[in-house]
Design an enzyme around this catalytic site. Structure first.
Site, PDB file in Angstrom:
ATOM      1  CB  CYS A  15      -0.897   0.000   1.228  1.00 58.48           C
ATOM      2  SG  CYS A  15      -1.811   1.539   1.434  1.00 58.48           S
TER       3      CYS A  15
HETATM    4  N1  MHO Z   1      -7.364  -0.796   1.792  1.00 57.68           N
HETATM    5  C1  MHO Z   1      -6.224  -0.709   2.649  1.00 57.68           C
HETATM    6  C2  MHO Z   1      -5.001  -0.194   1.924  1.00 57.68           C
HETATM    7  C3  MHO Z   1      -5.182   1.084   1.215  1.00 57.68           C
HETATM    8  S1  MHO Z   1      -3.867   1.311   0.205  1.00 57.68           S
HETATM    9  C4  MHO Z   1      -4.091   2.745  -0.623  1.00 57.68           C
HETATM   10  C5  MHO Z   1      -6.541   0.169   3.816  1.00 57.68           C
HETATM   11  O1  MHO Z   1      -7.582   0.776   3.822  1.00 57.68           O
HETATM   12  O2  MHO Z   1      -5.739   0.239   4.732  1.00 57.68           O
HETATM   13  O3  MHO Z   1      -3.946   0.255  -0.792  1.00 57.68           O
END
Ligand code: MHO
Length: 239
Positions: free
Chosen positions: A50
């Site tokens: 992420c």
């Molecule tokens: N969906 C995950 C990661 C976000 S990242 C921009 C979260 O909400 O922490 O992929």
């Protein structure tokens, strides 16, 4: 004689236009640190899960002047967060090679995600996108010298294209601090300026990690922030 008048009119017109330009910009003063960015920056591009996390980490590294998050490595044109195709979340940095080497950046890359696990999908792959032969060799050397037997899943790809992610993903942690954001809004005239600002990269690091006190103390006089905000940050940063 006539031509002198014509020139005079043009000069006056120019002065009027440039003045209104400045007047329109008054109150918008880019922070000093953004004017201290060295000329000859190099680019590095990494995927390491992420992208919010690496934006926080690299934003606090001295020698890294700009960070931005986006999508790379896939085929589709103009991917978006909800329509990524085969792209991967990616961080792009601009760094001064006289302050930090590519090898040091690669170290930070390896220390801040798990390259020994196969990613579930293309969104969170581990990838190093090299921008030139030297970067490629530094990465290859680094991996060859890792003293363990585990398989490294990091892919090595030639850099091709980087698509900026949506604005709300940029300096993501910082954007949730309304106290700082309201002050920053007076400093930038576009989203692009906000994204590529050294100040926003640093602030995103401080609020996202509650660390970076040494760098903060060193640079804070160049941030152009209100004293109240500086004090708030000083209390907020733990180490
Ligand atoms: N969906 C995950 C990661 C976000 S990242 C921009 C979260 O909400 O922490 O992929």
């Amino acid at each position: 004689m006539n031509s002198i008048y014509i020139i005079l009119i043009f000069v006056l017109l120019f002065l009027t236009i440039s003045n209104t330009g400045i007047a329109a910009e008054s109150g918008r003063e880019a922070p000093k640190i953004d004017k201290m960015v060295p000329d000859k920056l190099k680019t590095a591009t990494f995927s390491m899960g992420c992208f919010w996390g690496p934006d926080v980490i690299f934003g606090g590294i001295e020698g890294v002047w700009k960070t931005r998050v986006g999508y790379a490595g896939g085929k589709m044109e103009n991917p978006t967060y909800h329509n990524l195709g085969s792209h991967t979340e990616t961080i792009q940095l601009e760094y001064d090679p006289e302050q930090i080497t590519y090898k040091e950046l690669i170290e930070i890359f390896f220390d801040n995600h798990n390259p020994y696990r196969k990613a579930y999908g293309s969104q969170y792959k581990s990838i190093v996108f090299y921008h030139n032969k030297i970067q490629k060799e530094i990465f290859e050397d680094y991996v060859a010298n890792l003293d363990n037997e585990r398989q490294v899943y990091t892919e090595l790809k030639e850099y091709n294209e980087f698509y900026y992610a949506e604005f709300y993903h940029q300096k993501y942690r910082l954007q949730s601090y309304n106290n700082i954001m309201s002050e920053l809004k007076n400093m930038y005239s576009s989203d692009q300026e906000f994204i590529n600002s050294t100040l926003t990269a640093r602030l995103n690091h401080y609020v996202g990690s509650k660390s970076g006190m040494d760098l903060f103390e060193k640079e804070k006089e160049f941030y152009g922030l209100e004293l109240e905000t500086i004090d708030w940050l000083k209390n907020f940063i733990k180490e």
